[in-house]
Design a protein around this motif. Structure first.
Motif, mmCIF file in Angstrom:
data_model
loop_
_atom_site.group_PDB
_atom_site.id
_atom_site.type_symbol
_atom_site.label_atom_id
_atom_site.label_comp_id
_atom_site.label_asym_id
_atom_site.label_seq_id
_atom_site.Cartn_x
_atom_site.Cartn_y
_atom_site.Cartn_z
ATOM 1 N N ARG A 1 -9.705 -0.554 -16.400
ATOM 2 C CA ARG A 1 -8.340 0.285 -17.029
ATOM 3 C C ARG A 1 -7.467 -0.619 -17.995
ATOM 4 N N VAL A 2 -7.854 -1.485 -18.310
ATOM 5 C CA VAL A 2 -6.939 -2.485 -19.124
ATOM 6 C C VAL A 2 -7.538 -2.571 -20.663
ATOM 7 N N PHE A 3 -6.945 -2.180 -21.351
ATOM 8 C CA PHE A 3 -7.469 -2.177 -22.959
ATOM 9 C C PHE A 3 -6.653 -3.092 -23.771
ATOM 10 N N ALA A 4 -7.463 -3.466 -24.918
ATOM 11 C CA ALA A 4 -6.801 -4.398 -25.930
ATOM 12 C C ALA A 4 -5.946 -3.651 -27.041
ATOM 13 N N GLU A 5 -6.009 -2.185 -27.012
ATOM 14 C CA GLU A 5 -5.421 -1.552 -27.989
ATOM 15 C C GLU A 5 -5.127 -0.147 -26.981
ATOM 16 N N ARG A 6 -3.830 0.107 -27.601
ATOM 17 C CA ARG A 6 -3.161 1.488 -27.180
ATOM 18 C C ARG A 6 -4.019 2.689 -26.913
ATOM 19 N N ALA B 1 -1.269 -7.444 -12.648
ATOM 20 C CA ALA B 1 -0.593 -7.006 -14.034
ATOM 21 C C ALA B 1 1.014 -6.750 -13.946
ATOM 22 N N GLU B 2 1.575 -7.021 -14.817
ATOM 23 C CA GLU B 2 3.214 -6.581 -14.898
ATOM 24 C C GLU B 2 2.916 -5.494 -15.795
ATOM 25 N N MET C 1 -2.028 -15.446 -19.409
ATOM 26 C CA MET C 1 -1.470 -14.113 -19.562
ATOM 27 C C MET C 1 -2.425 -13.364 -20.758
ATOM 28 N N ILE C 2 -3.029 -12.421 -20.657
ATOM 29 C CA ILE C 2 -3.478 -11.387 -21.727
ATOM 30 C C ILE C 2 -2.599 -10.120 -21.809
ATOM 31 N N VAL D 1 0.791 -3.846 -20.757
ATOM 32 C CA VAL D 1 0.734 -4.660 -19.667
ATOM 33 C C VAL D 1 0.542 -6.056 -19.884
ATOM 34 N N LYS D 2 1.046 -6.963 -18.773
ATOM 35 C CA LYS D 2 0.691 -8.359 -19.001
ATOM 36 C C LYS D 2 -0.241 -8.655 -17.929
ATOM 37 N N VAL D 3 -1.381 -9.023 -18.047
ATOM 38 C CA VAL D 3 -2.523 -9.474 -17.039
ATOM 39 C C VAL D 3 -2.111 -10.772 -16.732
ATOM 40 N N LEU D 4 -1.861 -10.975 -15.475
ATOM 41 C CA LEU D 4 -1.698 -12.370 -15.077
ATOM 42 C C LEU D 4 -2.713 -13.171 -14.368
ATOM 43 N N SER D 5 -3.711 -12.353 -13.689
ATOM 44 C CA SER D 5 -4.695 -12.931 -12.922
ATOM 45 C C SER D 5 -5.839 -11.812 -13.039
ATOM 46 N N TYR D 6 -6.988 -12.452 -12.638
ATOM 47 C CA TYR D 6 -8.246 -11.473 -12.564
ATOM 48 C C TYR D 6 -9.214 -11.983 -11.651
ATOM 49 N N ASP D 7 -9.542 -11.187 -10.528
ATOM 50 C CA ASP D 7 -10.298 -11.788 -9.342
ATOM 51 C C ASP D 7 -11.687 -11.981 -9.573
ATOM 52 N N GLY D 8 -12.113 -11.814 -10.601
ATOM 53 C CA GLY D 8 -13.848 -11.940 -10.902
ATOM 54 C C GLY D 8 -14.564 -10.569 -10.269
#
Length: 86
Positions: A60-65, A44-45, A1-2, A31-38
């Motif tokens: 559209r998923v960022f490490a910072e707000r 994500a939750e 999870m990321i 968000v909590k990224v659960l999987s990535y399809d490549g």
């Protein structure tokens, strides 16, 4: 999870009042990224949508707000660790 953040609009009818409005900026949510399809999509939750998982663009998923264009997305190399762990 990321863990990260997204500003991607959630427009699912069954959520009613929690739904983002078309043509307006979506809230920035944790968000909590659960999987990535490549292939550019993650599962994500998303904060505010209990017990639900969404398929959203990896870009559209960022490490910072922040918003797209203001902050960088989490790199595909990092997301790929989820696919490798599966």
């Amino acid at each position: 999870m990321i863990e990260g953040f997204t500003d991607y609009p959630i427009s699912i009818q069954e959520f009613g009042r929690g739904m983002d409005q078309p043509g307006k900026c979506a809230a920035i949510r944790a968000v909590k990224v659960l999987s990535y399809d490549g292939k550019g999509k993650v599962v994500a939750e998303v904060e505010g949508f209990r017990d639900s998982r969404f398929r959203i663009p990896a870009g559209r998923v960022f490490a910072e707000r922040g918003r797209m264009g203001d902050v960088r997305p989490i790199g595909e190399d990092v997301l790929a660790t989820l696919a490798a762990a599966a």
